[in-house]
Design a protein around this motif. Structure first.
Motif, PDB file in Angstrom:
ATOM      1  N   ILE A   1     -35.017-104.255  36.137  1.00  0.00           N
ATOM      2  CA  ILE A   1     -33.684-104.103  35.813  1.00  0.00           C
ATOM      3  C   ILE A   1     -32.809-105.526  35.951  1.00  0.00           C
ATOM      4  CG2 ILE A   1     -33.794-101.834  36.237  1.00  0.00           C
ATOM      5  CD1 ILE A   1     -32.381-102.291  38.813  1.00  0.00           C
ATOM      6  N   SER A   2     -33.569-106.548  36.353  1.00  0.00           N
ATOM      7  CA  SER A   2     -32.802-107.984  36.439  1.00  0.00           C
ATOM      8  C   SER A   2     -32.446-108.255  35.109  1.00  0.00           C
ATOM      9  CB  SER A   2     -33.536-108.823  37.084  1.00  0.00           C
ATOM     10  OG  SER A   2     -33.948-108.672  38.213  1.00  0.00           O
ATOM     11  N   ILE A   3     -31.085-108.736  34.804  1.00  0.00           N
ATOM     12  CA  ILE A   3     -30.509-108.857  33.468  1.00  0.00           C
ATOM     13  C   ILE A   3     -29.875-110.390  33.627  1.00  0.00           C
ATOM     14  CG2 ILE A   3     -29.009-108.548  31.559  1.00  0.00           C
ATOM     15  CD1 ILE A   3     -29.126-105.395  32.738  1.00  0.00           C
ATOM     16  N   PRO A   4     -30.638-111.256  33.295  1.00  0.00           N
ATOM     17  CA  PRO A   4     -30.082-112.821  33.014  1.00  0.00           C
ATOM     18  C   PRO A   4     -28.623-112.808  32.693  1.00  0.00           C
ATOM     19  CG  PRO A   4     -32.308-112.722  32.210  1.00  0.00           C
ATOM     20  CD  PRO A   4     -31.760-111.330  32.014  1.00  0.00           C
ATOM     21  N   GLY A   5     -27.864-113.907  33.119  1.00  0.00           N
ATOM     22  CA  GLY A   5     -26.608-113.960  32.701  1.00  0.00           C
ATOM     23  C   GLY A   5     -25.308-113.469  33.330  1.00  0.00           C
ATOM     24  N   LEU A   6     -25.719-112.397  34.156  1.00  0.00           N
ATOM     25  CA  LEU A   6     -24.504-111.749  34.828  1.00  0.00           C
ATOM     26  C   LEU A   6     -23.884-112.625  35.979  1.00  0.00           C
ATOM     27  CD1 LEU A   6     -25.624-108.111  35.309  1.00  0.00           C
ATOM     28  CD2 LEU A   6     -24.029-108.944  33.653  1.00  0.00           C
TER      29      LEU A   6
END
Lengths: 498, 201
Positions: free
Chosen positions: A26-31
């Motif tokens: 669930i890690s989303i790059p860019g946050l």
């Protein structure tokens, strides 16, 4: 140890794997988030930045204490070391750092590796119970960073076999901002475990920097009588002098009251011990492994017969540094003093007559003092950075034998850059050690240990000395910006203590 | 007793693959005149758990092994470090061996794994996980100790108000209730929960 059961092991593996998998997927790059270090290339050294506050190079692992995070408290050195790869921490009491803890790097514990504050060794002689490093006294209230060097490849650190753990203290700031940084922390947990701490860090008029901190930790413990209370006071003053010179004085003081775990076994062969079984606590049998400083199983008695020790430890340092020519001069005087009062049972103790084998408040002290004179980071010919120094140390038992070991050593190290890719680091350290050693009483024809052995018996001891050169060589090769290779070989020497 | 010294050899590499970075190292130590601290256990005839102060030199103790450490970063939210260590040792005979003889490296596992991970759930709110696997090893008295896995979890939130920085965290160590010992005979507690609060200004 009792079997924990395959099902529970499977459950643990499942939970660890599952939670990690969920976090990854669930890690989303860019946050947006807090700024954290990234793997970077600084010149010829590839650095790993695995966690906030941690950097790993080919030479060492560096932990910035204020940024380091883990589940639970980060109060003492062992709280950090439990999380670092390649370091074993074996705890007798996980609720607080305990004098019974064992820490090892690559299979070698504090009897061989070196623990330092600001680059000076704090290991004691190990007399009276092989007591060499007291982990309970190493609070992090005033520690800025921790450096972990695996292997004994640096001649800058004496008597290192296996590795070095160096704690760098906070020494205050050079600032004209009158408002200091102030922090308070506190926490509470199971088994009535709590801690409170406060610190103030600042400077006055670009002339004086200061750091002061205080803390208390307390726990009832998990095992019976495994209580502990630790009070800590730390203070550092830095004076910023002309010519970019600095003079720093520092003190760390800890007061630890610590209970020895006592037998809690309904099936103990001593009926008096079995009758005192308390099912509020886990079973603890006399067959348990012995901690380094507790030779004998302890009976479950309280009041004036409570097995415990009280210990006062002081670490005192004075450091003068000044740029001089192509390098920096450093003179570092240090003093470590430990004073402990041990109340415990000896061999053959029984509940029939517990007083007979109980010793109350037996006093033992230890002291290490010395001075390091160093001319370091001497830049020569654009490609050499030379450090040379000499160290004098006395280690002893002030009450009985004030200088058991007298150590004189000298060292030189050169960091040689060969182009952009190769770095050679040769070094050598010379030791000369005078020491008091003792014969075994059985060697001297006695049938049993005579009273007062070895200090008050004839022909018990002798003096000895040892000396030698101990070289090291490390080669670093930056193959590509992403790949760093290294090889090291060294010969290390150990202070011949237990 | 003779002083102790060691030849230490090491080879290593750090490789940066951008998303993850790996460190690998191999080491070999040959310790001459190893001063063996066998002073905690003595023959069972002296009584269980009895102690003495025996030290002796061993001509050679050799320790060797390898370390593998990997870090991964996914975006700004997730970071993890995993490490694996394999270590072994061999000990020369001294002629003084008994059934109760043990060596300090015996008490350490051959295989160990550590994992430390953080995940940002929301701004300045971090879930943390720490887990360790420790393989079988021996006790001082030569009995085998079972491997174990433990896991600690926590959550930390920071926030700022009126130029002051506050921190609050909760944690639960040994959250799976593993029944384990790090030193033989010393049971470790389960479900050690607690909280921390702090302020900086």
């Amino acid at each position: 140890m009792k079997s924990t059961g395959k099902r529970k092991q499977f459950w643990n593996v499942f939970l660890v794997t599952g939670l990690t998998f969920i976090m990854v997927t669930i890690s989303i790059p860019g946050l947006a988030g807090e700024k954290e270090p990234e793997p970077i290339d600084i010149g010829t050294i590839t650095v790993m930045a695995p966690q906030p506050g941690v950097e790993i190079t080919t030479e060492k692992t560096i932990i910035n204490v204020d940024e380091f995070k883990k589940p639970g408290e980060v109060k003492t050195l062992t709280d950090v070391l439990t999380e670092i790869g390649g370091i074993d921490v074996q705890r007798a009491n996980p609720l607080m750092a305990s004098p019974g803890d064992e820490v090892s790097i690559r299979g070698l514990n504090e009897g061989r590796m070196v623990i330092e504050i600001d680059g000076r060794r704090i290991n004691q002689t190990g007399h009276y119970g092989r007591y060499i490093v007291d982990w309970s006294t190493l609070n992090l209230d005033d520690i800025e960073r921790i450096e972990i060097i695996r292997g004994g490849h640096s001649v800058l650190h004496p008597f290192a076999i296996g590795g070095v753990i160096n704690m760098i203290t906070k020494k205050g700031k050079k600032t004209d901002e009158p408002k200091p940084d102030v922090s308070f922390k506190g926490g509470y947990g199971r088994y009535d475990t709590y801690n409170v701490s406060g610190s103030v860090d600042g400077g006055v008029g670009n002339i004086v920097g200061y750091h002061f901190s205080a803390s208390r930790g307390d726990t009832d413990g998990y095992l019976r009588n495994d209580f502990q209370r630790a009070d800590n006071l730390n203070g550092h003053l830095s004076f910023f002098l002309p010519s970019d010179a600095t003079f720093t004085v520092g003190a760390k003081y800890s007061d630890v009251d610590y209970g020895f775990p006592v037998i809690n076994d309904p099936n103990d062969p001593d009926p008096g011990v079995a009758a005192r079984y308390d099912d509020d606590y886990p079973k603890f049998k006399k067959s348990a492994d012995q901690l380094r400083h507790i030779n004998w199983p302890q009976l479950p008695t309280t009041g004036s017969l409570r097995p415990e020790w009280k210990k006062h430890t002081s670490y005192l340092d004075g450091i003068f540094q000044m740029p001089l020519g192509p390098g920096t001069v450093k003179v570092h005087g240090f003093w470590t003093e430990g004073r402990r009062w041990t109340s415990s049972y000896g061999k053959g103790a029984s509940m029939k007559n517990p007083e007979k084998k109980f010793t109350k408040d037996e006093f033992v002290d230890d002291r290490t003092k010395g001075i390091i004179c160093e001319y370091r980071d001497i830049d020569l010919f654009d490609s050499h950075s030379v450090t040379a120094g000499a160290e004098y140390q006395e280690l002893g038992w002030p009450d009985k034998d004030p200088i058991i070991y007298n150590v004189k050593s000298a060292y030189v190290q050169d960091v040689i850059h060969l182009g952009d890719r190769w770095t050679l680091t040769p070094g050598v350290r010379y030791y000369y050690v005078d020491m008091d050693v003792y014969y075994g009483w059985w060697e001297m024809g006695y049938g049993s240990q005579p009273p007062g052995w070895p200090f008050n018996a004839d022909n018990a001891g002798k003096t000895d000395n040892d000396d030698g050169f101990y070289p090291s060589l490390k080669v670093d090769f930056q193959a590509t910006p992403e790949t760093a290779l290294y090889a090291a070989v060294s010969r290390s020497y150990r202070l011949p203590c237990p | 007793m003779d002083p102790e010294s060691a030849w230490e050899y090491e080879l290593g590499i750090i490789q940066d693959f951008k998303v993850f970075t790996v460190r690998a190292a191999g080491w070999y130590y040959d310790i001459d005149d190893f001063i063996n601290d066998n002073g905690i256990t003595i023959p069972p005839s002296e009584g269980p758990g009895a102690g003495t102060d025996c030290l002796c030199n061993i001509d050679h103790v050799r320790l060797y092994g390898g370390e593998l450490e990997a870090t991964i970063k996914l975006g700004d939210r997730f970071r993890a470090t995993a490490s694996y260590v394999y270590q072994r040792h061999s000990v020369d005979d001294t002629g003084y061996e008994h059934g109760w003889t043990y060596y300090l490296p015996d008490l350490l596992a051959r295989n160990k794994v550590k994992l430390l991970a953080r995940y940002m759930v929301w701004e300045d709110g971090w879930f943390q996980l720490s887990s360790r696997y420790v393989d079988a090893r021996e006790s001082q008295k030569g009995e085998g100790m079972d491997p174990y896995i433990t896991m600690d979890v926590g959550f930390e939130q920071k926030f700022r108000f009126d130029q002051m920085e506050y921190m609050a965290s909760i944690f639960c160590n040994n959250v799976t209730g593993a029944d384990y010992e790090e030193i033989a005979g010393y049971d470790m507690p389960e479900y050690v929960c607690g909280f921390q609060v702090g302020v900086k200004f």
